[in-house]
Scaffold this motif. Sequence first.
Motif, PDB file in Angstrom:
ATOM      1  N   HIS A 100      -3.780  -0.661   7.235  1.00 34.31           N
ATOM      2  CA  HIS A 100      -3.424   0.546   6.493  1.00 34.31           C
ATOM      3  C   HIS A 100      -1.959   0.867   6.761  1.00 34.31           C
ATOM      4  O   HIS A 100      -1.548   0.987   7.908  1.00 34.31           O
ATOM      5  CB  HIS A 100      -4.324   1.713   6.931  1.00 34.31           C
ATOM      6  N   LEU A 122      -8.876   7.036   6.073  1.00 32.14           N
ATOM      7  CA  LEU A 122      -8.558   5.623   5.854  1.00 32.14           C
ATOM      8  C   LEU A 122      -8.187   4.883   7.130  1.00 32.14           C
ATOM      9  O   LEU A 122      -8.307   3.660   7.184  1.00 32.14           O
ATOM     10  CB  LEU A 122      -7.393   5.515   4.861  1.00 32.14           C
ATOM     11  N   ALA A 143     -13.811   6.559   2.023  1.00 32.48           N
ATOM     12  CA  ALA A 143     -12.629   6.806   2.849  1.00 32.48           C
ATOM     13  C   ALA A 143     -11.757   7.854   2.171  1.00 32.48           C
ATOM     14  O   ALA A 143     -11.518   7.790   0.959  1.00 32.48           O
ATOM     15  CB  ALA A 143     -11.832   5.514   3.038  1.00 32.48           C
ATOM     16  N   ASN A 185      -6.895   0.248  -1.472  1.00 37.21           N
ATOM     17  CA  ASN A 185      -7.063   1.695  -1.633  1.00 37.21           C
ATOM     18  C   ASN A 185      -5.684   2.322  -1.452  1.00 37.21           C
ATOM     19  O   ASN A 185      -5.060   2.175  -0.405  1.00 37.21           O
ATOM     20  CB  ASN A 185      -8.039   2.246  -0.587  1.00 37.21           C
ATOM     21  N   LYS A 212      -4.061   0.726   1.795  1.00 36.67           N
ATOM     22  CA  LYS A 212      -5.011   0.114   2.719  1.00 36.67           C
ATOM     23  C   LYS A 212      -5.563  -1.152   2.076  1.00 36.67           C
ATOM     24  O   LYS A 212      -6.000  -1.129   0.925  1.00 36.67           O
ATOM     25  CB  LYS A 212      -6.165   1.057   3.063  1.00 36.67           C
TER      26      LYS A 212
END
Length: 461
Positions: free
Chosen positions: A423, A291, A310, A408, A414
């Motif tokens: 992130h 990530l 990722a 995410n 992220k």
Amino acid sequence: MTLIKSISGIRGTIGGAPGEGLSPIDVVRYTSAYGTWVRKRCGKERPKVVVGRDARISGEMVKNLVLGALQGLGIDVVHLGLATTPTTELAVTHFGADGGLILTASHNPKQWNALKLLNEKGEFLSASDGELVLDLADREAFVFAGVDQLGSVEEADFLPGHIASVLALDLVDVEAIRKANFKVAIDCVNSVGGLAVPALLEALGVQAVLPLFCSPNGEFPHNPEPLPEHLGEIADLIRKEKADVGFVVDPDVDRLAIINEDGSMFGEEYTLVAVADYVLRHTPGNTVSNLSSTRALRDVTEKLGGSYRAAAVGEVNVVETMRATNAVIGGEGNGGVIYPASHYGRDALVGIALFLTHLAQSGLSCSQLRNTYPSYSMSKNKVELTPDIDVDALLVKVKSLYADEDINDVDGVKIDFADRWVHLRKSNTEPIIRIYAEAPSTSEAEALAATLMLQLKDMAQ
């Protein structure tokens, strides 16, 4: 003194009291726990374990302790001596071993060393297997062999086998590299790269090699992490000798940094991007990175018709996601190239061979090749918090604040925007949140990180 016990291995500074640094007692304890885990996993009366090490000063001492502990458990050892991490990984399957131990603290300074633990595939242990090893160590749940059942030690050199496997890869074009007549500068930070990289380049037909710090004596001439601020000497050498490209590896040769013919940095994040571009052009498919790696890999992958995923930070997580998505290439933005056609581990030798083939076939200079990729800049920061702050709750607030964006949360949070990302990851060892941001320019990346840092501080009050 520092001792860090994690599922991926045991890392610490040399010296100090047991439990405070990587003392001889700690080396024996965790090696014994690992050996016991190997025996339970394979169910064999005489398990076999491969051991290799980088060239750091403490390596000889740590090696002696490791070999003795494994022999004491009744485990036969294939001892590679000075060997890169990927060489050791490949040797596990070559010798039909039940596991492997790599004695290296990777890019850490000379006072550090570590035990990196491999399974029978020559891959790093899963989280659950790592927990089992730590539990065995905590309980000292190991029983040593009697005098007639002690393990043996077999000395072996697998570097030629590793290099042969690299040359045998379908996408490594030795003839193209030889015809390109490259002049290549290398910085091997006085560790095992000094043995492996020159041997690889010779096998690839590179006649003009400019070696820098290639004596494997463990005396690191500069900070061994291959970052731009540590690479001034090889950049000067490249400019002075008019080299075509420069390669820099870390002490155990699983990370690769590339330097252009004008002494400028190709960019450690772009090692994987360039190699993936070459691989995808010949074998279309999917890619994976963690990530915190550059978006340029996603851009290149999608342009060539593949899908990008990722993974959570950590090599074992990247490998698991690569397997799940049948990725043809993957790795980490720290210069770690994982090419499944070779093996599921970061390998700078594979990276060098594929990159030189790509450079030779492109007909471009190194800097021209770099300019064919999307250009992003990254900013790395951290926010220090007081121990009483609930870091998980803070990250939930961040997710809520940016709920309309692409989120995410497989590893921290992220946030993907149209042309940039940020992130946030909490540290497992201290009350901080690490913030990585990437954008089309350095100033934009720093501004994005600053915005999130300010928002975090406001939320923490």
